[in-house]
Design an enzyme around this catalytic site. Structure first.
Site, PDB file in Angstrom:
ATOM      1  N   TYR A 134      48.238 121.686  16.874  1.00  0.00           N
ATOM      2  CA  TYR A 134      49.470 120.904  16.989  1.00  0.00           C
ATOM      3  C   TYR A 134      50.627 121.735  16.461  1.00  0.00           C
ATOM      4  O   TYR A 134      50.657 122.097  15.287  1.00  0.00           O
ATOM      5  CB  TYR A 134      49.323 119.597  16.213  1.00  0.00           C
ATOM      6  CG  TYR A 134      50.533 118.696  16.189  1.00  0.00           C
ATOM      7  CD1 TYR A 134      51.598 118.841  17.074  1.00  0.00           C
ATOM      8  CD2 TYR A 134      50.613 117.650  15.271  1.00  0.00           C
ATOM      9  CE1 TYR A 134      52.694 117.999  17.053  1.00  0.00           C
ATOM     10  CE2 TYR A 134      51.701 116.795  15.232  1.00  0.00           C
ATOM     11  CZ  TYR A 134      52.740 116.976  16.128  1.00  0.00           C
ATOM     12  OH  TYR A 134      53.822 116.139  16.086  1.00  0.00           O
ATOM     13  N   LYS A 162      48.634 120.374  21.268  1.00  0.00           N
ATOM     14  CA  LYS A 162      49.799 119.499  21.391  1.00  0.00           C
ATOM     15  C   LYS A 162      51.016 120.354  21.084  1.00  0.00           C
ATOM     16  O   LYS A 162      51.193 120.815  19.956  1.00  0.00           O
ATOM     17  CB  LYS A 162      49.718 118.316  20.421  1.00  0.00           C
ATOM     18  CG  LYS A 162      50.965 117.421  20.467  1.00  0.00           C
ATOM     19  CD  LYS A 162      50.921 116.311  19.419  1.00  0.00           C
ATOM     20  CE  LYS A 162      52.204 115.492  19.451  1.00  0.00           C
ATOM     21  NZ  LYS A 162      52.231 114.433  18.420  1.00  0.00           N
TER      22      LYS A 162
END
Length: 295
Positions: A134, A162
């Site tokens: 992420y 992400k």
């Protein structure tokens, strides 16, 4: 496991006493499944993870896993500033029933790319659970570069990224990394349609807390290569995206969730939405209802 489609980064509902509102938590999860969300994220930054005790953290994951009952994956936010603490948090998430750990780059400490590579390898090797990288440099102070992602994406336990940087140039560097075992997931609601249309697999969204059916439908259209149809629905959400940025996340989205009957407030140091935006919140609620009912 291949992650794709609309994944909601859930808000954490608290009652008026500031404790977990578990009834609202179950209702939120039910709404997400009913609306077609492909997965949920528990205790990410949108879920105010930094304010949760270990007991609350485990309880939210355990209840989510029970409520979901295997129908969709449960992701849990686990990234911390220390690699050792991140490993422990990731193992706690696994033991509590999470299917996947969403591991943000270490906040505040600003490691080098070599440090980030070593950090993620250590977490992936030690945690015994699938990992999604992420990257959100606006919050953490460090930026996981595409070349570092390229070195990590072949690890058996690392199944996705992400990416909250919405710039097209960034995504052009990432698109070639997508594969059946590594998903590219947008972390930026205003640009997620472009990211998926260009070669991404899905989105981890804040806005889908309040318009989950719309996000699920947009992702379905994109999977069907109906980009124009997805863009039409996305255009109707532009005012919502703007509203969700009037104060730091998750303040605006939690104002909407409260109006929808899911929880009461936030935990310090976050304060409720400023009174100056109260009327706009009510307008956004009506907009969300109208758009959701149209799906």
């Amino acid at each position: 496991m291949q992650l794709q489609g609309s994944i909601t980064a859930l808000t954490t509902p608290f009652n008026e006493s500031g404790m977990l509102d578990l009834g609202a938590w179950r209702a939120q999860i039910d709404m997400q499944i009913r609306s077609g969300s492909a997965a949920i994220v528990v205790a990410g930054s949108t879920g105010e993870a930094a304010t949760l005790s270990d007991e609350e953290y485990s309880q939210l994951i355990e209840l989510a896993a029970i409520r979901v009952a295997g129908r969709i994956p449960v992701l849990a936010g686990t990234g911390l500033s220390s690699t050792a603490k991140t490993i422990r948090q990731t193992q706690l998430a696994k033991d509590s029933g999470a299917d996947v750990a969403l591991v943000v780059t270490p906040p505040y400490v600003r490691p080098t790319q070599a440090g980030l590579y070593a950090h993620y390898l250590a977490v992936a090797d030690a945690s015994g659970i699938a990992i999604v990288l992420y990257n959100v440099p606006g919050r953490t102070g460090c930026d996981l570069q595409p070349e570092t992602v390229a070195r990590l994406c072949s690890h058996d336990n690392i199944i996705g990224l992400k990416e909250a940087v919405g710039e097209e140039r960034r995504w052009q560097e990432l698109y070639p990394l997508a594969s059946p075992t590594f998903s590219l997931l947008s972390g930026d609601d205003p640009t997620f349609v472009r990211a998926i249309a260009g070669g991404g697999q899905g989105v981890i969204s804040v806005a889908s807390n309040v318009v989950p059916a719309v996000f699920a439908r947009i992702c379905q259209l994109l999977q069907e290569r109906n980009v124009a149809g997805a863009q039409v629905l996305d255009a109707g959400l532009r005012n919502l995206y703007d509203f969700l940025g009037v104060e730091p996340n998750p303040i605006p989205v939690k104002a909407l969730m409260r109006l929808m009957g899911f929880g009461y407030g936030l935990r310090l140091p976050l304060l409720p939405l400023s009174e100056a935006h109260a009327a706009e919140a009510q307008r956004m609620l009506e907009l969300c209802k109208t758009i959701e009912q149209s799906i």
